[in-house]
Design a protein around this motif. Structure first.
Motif, PDB file in Angstrom:
ATOM      1  N   ALA A 113       0.867  -1.181   0.000  1.00 12.67           N
ATOM      2  CA  ALA A 113       0.000   0.000   0.000  1.00 12.67           C
ATOM      3  C   ALA A 113       0.903   1.230   0.000  1.00 12.67           C
ATOM      4  CB  ALA A 113      -0.924  -0.013   1.212  1.00 12.67           C
ATOM      5  N   GLU A 120      -7.927   7.630   0.678  1.00 11.23           N
ATOM      6  CA  GLU A 120      -6.981   7.077  -0.300  1.00 11.23           C
ATOM      7  C   GLU A 120      -6.094   6.008   0.336  1.00 11.23           C
ATOM      8  OE1 GLU A 120      -5.079   6.176  -3.798  1.00 11.23           O
ATOM      9  OE2 GLU A 120      -6.976   7.238  -3.467  1.00 11.23           O
ATOM     10  N   ARG A 160      -5.907   2.109  -0.816  1.00  9.03           N
ATOM     11  CA  ARG A 160      -4.647   1.447  -1.158  1.00  9.03           C
ATOM     12  C   ARG A 160      -4.438   0.197  -0.302  1.00  9.03           C
ATOM     13  NH1 ARG A 160      -0.415   6.509  -2.087  1.00  9.03           N
ATOM     14  NH2 ARG A 160      -1.681   7.571  -3.657  1.00  9.03           N
TER      15      ARG A 160
END
Length: 189
Positions: free
Chosen positions: A62, A77, A81
């Motif tokens: 990530a 976000e 991820r």
């Protein structure tokens, strides 16, 4: 040829992707690497330790780069991820759920997520608990998604449960992606 801890983790990830979490063992890793089990044990003292390292490697995928500046957008976000890193590996969510790694990639991810939430003005305890809520929600939903590939809830029989009958169409129609986005938005309201 000398093998490293990274080689052991890489072999475990390859086995995970090919055959799933249940196939990972010290023996299968040793066979894949062409070494004795003692070599694998040198780098991962136990199966639990091995799985912590594998989980950390998954979370490490990530990316923490190029994140939005606004705290909420950044937290969303990061959580996206995280989910994509879990989905990138067969049984990825199961592996991460079954461990509690206090390893560099996992700690770096938690640092970034907590920092984003703190930037939103939440007190320390609420920031920590919001972080956990996002992680647990993402792990649970992703684990369900990975356990049901190609299946849908279209055959969901709720029987004589009036509340479930009222929402059955929403349960059937919503995708994991939509459920994920909805849940994250609610947690970060």
């Amino acid at each position: 040829m000398t093998k490293s801890q990274g080689d052991v983790v890489e072999a475990a990830l390859a086995i995970l992707d090919e055959r799933g979490a249940a196939a990972i063992s010290m023996r299968t890793i040793a066979e894949r690497l062409g070494v004795r089990m003692n070599t694998v044990l040198w780098h991962a003292k136990s199966k639990a330790r091995l799985m912590e390292l594998v989980a950390d490697a998954i979370v490490g995928e990530a990316s923490l780069d190029d994140l939005p500046a606004h705290w909420r957008e950044r937290a969303v976000e990061l959580t996206r991820r995280y989910r994509h890193a879990l989905l990138a590996h067969r049984d990825g969510a199961t592996v991460v759920t079954g461990t509690y790694p206090a390893e560099p990639a996992t700690l770096n991810f938690a640092e970034a997520l907590v920092a984003a939430i703190l930037d939103g003005g939440l007190p320390e305890q609420q920031a920590a608990w919001t972080c956990w809520s996002l992680i647990y929600f993402t792990l649970g939903l992703t684990q369900e998604e990975q356990a049901l590939p190609g299946r849908s809830t279209i055959d969901l029989d709720v029987g004589q449960r009036p509340a479930l009958r009222r929402v059955a169409s929403a349960l059937i129609e919503s995708s994991f992606e939509e459920r994920f986005e909805f849940g994250v938005a609610k947690l970060l309201h």
